[in-house]
Design a protein around this motif. Structure first.
Motif, mmCIF file in Angstrom:
data_model
loop_
_atom_site.group_PDB
_atom_site.id
_atom_site.type_symbol
_atom_site.label_atom_id
_atom_site.label_comp_id
_atom_site.label_asym_id
_atom_site.label_seq_id
_atom_site.Cartn_x
_atom_site.Cartn_y
_atom_site.Cartn_z
ATOM 1 N N PRO A 388 0.850 -1.220 -0.004
ATOM 2 C CA PRO A 388 0.064 -0.106 0.064
ATOM 3 C C PRO A 388 0.955 1.268 -0.016
ATOM 4 O O PRO A 388 0.122 2.274 -0.453
ATOM 5 C CB PRO A 388 -0.746 -0.305 1.314
ATOM 6 N N ASP A 389 2.105 1.414 0.382
ATOM 7 C CA ASP A 389 2.779 2.467 0.544
ATOM 8 C C ASP A 389 3.231 2.841 -0.905
ATOM 9 O O ASP A 389 3.889 3.889 -0.976
ATOM 10 C CB ASP A 389 3.918 2.383 1.521
ATOM 11 N N GLY A 390 3.378 2.262 -1.926
ATOM 12 C CA GLY A 390 3.539 2.606 -3.273
ATOM 13 C C GLY A 390 4.984 2.442 -3.567
ATOM 14 O O GLY A 390 5.749 1.971 -3.148
ATOM 15 N N PRO A 391 5.386 3.368 -4.622
ATOM 16 C CA PRO A 391 6.542 3.222 -5.613
ATOM 17 C C PRO A 391 7.587 3.335 -4.834
ATOM 18 O O PRO A 391 8.904 2.726 -5.035
ATOM 19 C CB PRO A 391 6.420 4.087 -6.820
ATOM 20 N N SER A 392 7.689 4.551 -3.785
ATOM 21 C CA SER A 392 8.956 4.898 -2.983
ATOM 22 C C SER A 392 9.284 3.838 -1.917
ATOM 23 O O SER A 392 10.447 3.714 -1.462
ATOM 24 C CB SER A 392 8.679 6.276 -2.390
ATOM 25 N N HIS A 393 8.306 2.918 -1.543
ATOM 26 C CA HIS A 393 8.582 2.101 -0.832
ATOM 27 C C HIS A 393 8.602 0.570 -0.931
ATOM 28 O O HIS A 393 8.937 -0.192 -0.116
ATOM 29 C CB HIS A 393 7.375 2.214 0.491
ATOM 30 N N HIS A 394 8.492 0.163 -2.122
ATOM 31 C CA HIS A 394 8.762 -1.062 -2.629
ATOM 32 C C HIS A 394 10.185 -1.460 -2.398
ATOM 33 O O HIS A 394 10.944 -0.741 -2.889
ATOM 34 C CB HIS A 394 8.229 -1.274 -3.929
ATOM 35 N N GLY A 395 10.382 -2.641 -1.815
ATOM 36 C CA GLY A 395 11.976 -2.739 -1.743
ATOM 37 C C GLY A 395 12.692 -3.668 -2.778
ATOM 38 O O GLY A 395 13.013 -4.618 -2.643
ATOM 39 N N MET A 396 12.507 -3.101 -4.076
ATOM 40 C CA MET A 396 12.470 -4.166 -5.087
ATOM 41 C C MET A 396 13.767 -3.752 -5.829
ATOM 42 O O MET A 396 14.316 -4.341 -6.701
ATOM 43 C CB MET A 396 11.502 -3.727 -6.171
ATOM 44 N N TRP A 397 14.826 -2.773 -5.459
ATOM 45 C CA TRP A 397 16.019 -2.879 -6.167
ATOM 46 C C TRP A 397 17.062 -3.224 -5.359
ATOM 47 O O TRP A 397 18.295 -3.289 -5.727
ATOM 48 C CB TRP A 397 16.006 -1.239 -6.179
ATOM 49 N N ASP A 398 17.033 -3.809 -4.155
ATOM 50 C CA ASP A 398 18.234 -4.242 -3.326
ATOM 51 C C ASP A 398 19.010 -5.041 -3.993
ATOM 52 O O ASP A 398 20.458 -5.168 -3.951
ATOM 53 C CB ASP A 398 17.643 -4.803 -1.850
ATOM 54 N N LEU A 399 18.495 -6.167 -4.656
ATOM 55 C CA LEU A 399 19.315 -7.118 -5.332
ATOM 56 C C LEU A 399 20.146 -6.600 -6.327
ATOM 57 O O LEU A 399 21.145 -7.000 -6.531
ATOM 58 C CB LEU A 399 18.420 -8.266 -5.856
ATOM 59 N N ALA A 400 19.502 -5.755 -7.364
ATOM 60 C CA ALA A 400 20.292 -5.229 -8.327
ATOM 61 C C ALA A 400 21.293 -4.330 -7.736
ATOM 62 O O ALA A 400 22.554 -4.388 -8.382
ATOM 63 C CB ALA A 400 19.264 -4.478 -9.220
ATOM 64 N N LEU A 401 20.924 -3.353 -6.881
ATOM 65 C CA LEU A 401 22.052 -2.572 -6.247
ATOM 66 C C LEU A 401 23.327 -3.318 -5.735
ATOM 67 O O LEU A 401 24.251 -3.179 -5.820
ATOM 68 C CB LEU A 401 21.446 -1.675 -5.445
ATOM 69 N N LEU A 402 22.818 -4.422 -4.869
ATOM 70 C CA LEU A 402 23.937 -5.131 -3.754
ATOM 71 C C LEU A 402 24.626 -6.255 -4.920
ATOM 72 O O LEU A 402 25.838 -6.330 -4.515
ATOM 73 C CB LEU A 402 23.247 -5.754 -2.837
ATOM 74 N N GLY A 403 24.054 -6.436 -5.834
ATOM 75 C CA GLY A 403 24.691 -7.370 -6.910
ATOM 76 C C GLY A 403 25.915 -6.729 -7.548
ATOM 77 O O GLY A 403 26.809 -7.313 -8.025
ATOM 78 N N ALA A 404 26.067 -5.524 -7.664
ATOM 79 C CA ALA A 404 27.096 -4.610 -8.120
ATOM 80 C C ALA A 404 28.332 -4.310 -7.023
ATOM 81 O O ALA A 404 29.500 -3.833 -7.375
ATOM 82 C CB ALA A 404 26.716 -3.248 -8.730
ATOM 83 N N VAL A 405 28.107 -4.775 -5.785
ATOM 84 C CA VAL A 405 29.043 -4.496 -4.802
ATOM 85 C C VAL A 405 29.948 -5.731 -4.629
ATOM 86 O O VAL A 405 29.516 -6.604 -4.253
ATOM 87 C CB VAL A 405 28.336 -4.302 -3.436
ATOM 88 N N PRO A 406 31.359 -5.330 -4.817
ATOM 89 C CA PRO A 406 32.137 -6.694 -4.552
ATOM 90 C C PRO A 406 32.286 -6.987 -3.306
ATOM 91 O O PRO A 406 32.068 -6.006 -2.395
ATOM 92 C CB PRO A 406 33.765 -5.757 -5.271
ATOM 93 N N ARG A 407 32.636 -8.248 -3.281
ATOM 94 C CA ARG A 407 32.596 -8.814 -1.717
ATOM 95 C C ARG A 407 31.331 -8.962 -0.887
ATOM 96 O O ARG A 407 31.387 -9.412 0.127
ATOM 97 C CB ARG A 407 33.642 -8.249 -0.892
#
Length: 606
Positions: A388-407
């Motif tokens: 219900p909190d909408g686009p700013s609160h979906h936690g849907m980017w974490d895998l893509a963002l963390l996947g770019a972090v070495p280690r």
């Protein structure tokens, strides 16, 4: 409810036409309206009850939308929505296709900024005021409404530093209620307390930065707030109007709730403030209990929170180990780099955030934690689709963002048994960062594995059939993946379902497992671009595995508000949809038996 006041206010102009003596009654009607509608739908109740008079005053003094009013954060904008012609839409609050829980540009010209992450309003205001000067529109006034909790964020002070230096006439309305979720922390909170108590001698912090200062003002006295805002609007310089308010004002369950459970609520009984129905054991509570258990035998384990001790499950931990919980305020960047320092000092910090707020600290994760190979664990609550909190609160980017972090290693538990197991493994990792992600809400039953193979949990294997399809499930999507496998078995397709447990970086054993199947699909509740499926495809390509790899997940779009199951269904993440996707992709050999999708019958999920 009498229509003589609230019913007459269909916009700011009608509000301006009311007599001053009518306004207290209007405020009372608005509070009754909020309690009725928000208790029925869920949403942010406490913050909005606290800004009723303040918002009335703002819309009587300023001329929205010609004057720009920016709310930080937007969860305190319900009264603004009521006063700008959206009363009738409140029956659809936070429902799919209905009224958003935050400002939304497509809803109204009065919603300028879709603001739901804290400490940003002053920067928007700086830019708007600068644009007005350059375009010759200096008559359009700019107002930023910011809470004292948001002033704990560094970005707010970056903006204050620039606004004060440039002297642009922005009106900063400081809504000081002493809280964000938890009580406001740090030196800023102490300074505001001194201002409220009249104990400060000489220039205050705002004046030192170049602002005029008006206050403190009783934020529940409409006439006093109006007067201060009119004075501020007449000054040709940046000015802070310091309004003191009470969160949850006028609703006894909220006023008496020291734990601030009325900040954001589900559906509750308005008479008692209690949930209307019980709920299953939640992921947040399960995490908090396990962290507390581990910490009892691990004095090196400390927890950090960004003003959300209760929402991220640290209330029990903080009662038992008060010196080992660090609340840094709404300052995720500082939290992460402070955690790096804690790790350098010999501790194992656990940074507890909502997944959506991880976005604010990616640089610090990359350069301050990962670059140094430090043992910091990130616990990401409300990962994936939140609802219900909408686009700013979906936690849907974490895998893509963390996947770019070495280690960086990322785990996604399918049930609370695996949550405990993976949290323990994360805290036993000495040479780099780890992350543990789980969704919002109640946790389902345990899903046992058939066997574990090189760190992978095999959840399902079709026997005496060809190894047609490998389903790689991420976290709680194990349940629909298993149900899809059952549906596909009825269609004569052999399926292996595997839970990698540690989803990033991809376990090399998955490439070998994929090579034994004709088709591989990842099932994940994050964006497909850069997610687990993309990483698996790259792994297979590097290993010269020719098995086609497809990703089932969320599109690279901002998803609107609605219920989590409906949003997952819309994007093909139900058992039925997964099975139909497999059938559509399956490259049948001449001997393969592949019936059409309609032959798959829906059954009760596991």
């Amino acid at each position: 409810m009498s229509p003589t006041l609230l019913g007459r206010v269909t916009g700011p102009q009608e509000l301006k036409e009311l007599r001053p003596e009518e306004l207290p009654a209007l405020a009372g009607e608005i509070r009754e309206f909020l309690i009725d509608k928000v208790c029925a739908a869920g949403g942010h109740l406490g913050p909005n009850l606290g800004v009723v008079e303040l918002t009335i005053a703002l819309h009587r003094v300023f001329d929205s939308p010609a004057d720009r009013i920016v709310f930080d954060t937007g969860h305190q904008s319900y009264v603004h929505k009521i006063l700008t012609g959206r009363q009738s839409a409140f029956s659809t609050l936070r429902a799919a296709g209905g009224l958003a829980g935050y400002p939304q540009r497509e809803e109204s010209p009065h919603d300028l900024v879709e603001n739901s992450h804290a400490s940003t309003a002053l920067s928007y205001a700086d830019g708007l005021a600068t644009a007005g000067r350059l375009l010759g529109e200096e008559h359009r006034r700019v107002v930023a409404v910011i809470g004292d909790g948001a002033l704990t964020g560094g970005m707010a002070w970056e903006a204050m530093n620039n606004l004060g230096r440039a002297g642009r006439p922005v009106v900063v309305v400081l809504n000081d209620n002493g809280r964000s979720y938890d009580p406001t922390v740090g030196a800023v909170a102490g300074h505001l307390a001194a201002l409220r108590g009249g104990r400060l001698r000489g220039p205050n912090l705002f004046e030192t930065l170049g602002f005029a200062y008006l206050g403190p003002v009783d934020g529940h006295d409409i006439a006093a707030v109006e007067l201060a805002c009119r004075l501020a609007a007449g000054l040709d310089q940046p000015v802070v109007v310091h309004c003191v308010t009470e969160k949850g004002r006028g609703y006894a369950p909220a006023e008496n709730d020291k734990a601030d459970r009325m900040h954001g609520i589900g559906v509750i009984d308005p008479g008692t403030g209690r949930p209307r129905a019980g709920s299953s054991r939640g992921w947040t509570g399960a995490f908090g209990e396990e962290l507390e258990r581990i910490a009892a035998g691990r004095p090196d384990v400390v927890a950090l929170t960004a003003a959300m001790r209760q929402p991220v499950g640290l209330h029990g931990f903080s009662r038992r180990f008060p010196d080992r919980v660090l609340d840094v305020g709404i300052a995720e960047q500082h939290a992460v780099t402070s955690a790096a320092g804690l790790a350098m000092g010999g501790l194992h910090p656990v940074v507890c955030l909502y997944a959506t707020f991880l976005n604010r600290a990616v640089d610090q994760i990359m350069m301050d934690v990962a670059l140094h190979g430090l043992p910091v664990t990130f616990v990401l609550d409300r990962a994936g689709v939140t609802g219900p909190d909408g686009p700013s609160h979906h936690g849907m980017w974490d895998l893509a963002l963390l996947g770019a972090v070495p280690r960086m290693r990322v785990a996604s538990p399918r049930d609370t048994v695996r949550l405990a197991e993976l949290l323990g493994e994360a805290l036993d990792t000495p040479d780099g960062p780890t992350a543990l992600r789980f969704p919002k809400g109640g946790a389902g039953p345990e899903i046992p594995a058939l066997t574990r193979m090189e760190g992978l949990d095999i959840l399902h294997r079709t026997r005496s059939r060809p190894l047609d399809v490998l389903l790689v499930s991420t976290g709680v999507l194990a349940a629909p993946a298993l149900h899809a496998a059952e549906l596909l078995a009825e269609a004569g397709i052999g399926v292996t379902v595997v839970d990698p447990r540690w989803v990033l970086p991809v376990n090399p054993a998955l490439a070998h497992l994929a090579s034994r199947h004709r088709l591989a699909l990842s099932v994940e509740d994050g964006v497909r671009a850069g997610g687990v499926g993309s990483a698996l495809a790259q792994l297979c390509s590097d290993a010269r595995v020719r098995t086609p790899v497809h990703a089932l997940g969320l599109p690279r779009e901002f998803l609107s508000h609605g219920e989590r199951p409906a949003i997952l269904a819309e994007h093909g993440l139900t058992a039925q949809s997964i099975a139909e996707s497999v059938l559509a992709l399956h490259d049948a050999e001449p001997t393969a038996h592949t019936p059409a999708a309609p032959l798959i019958r829906e059954r009760t999920p596991r």
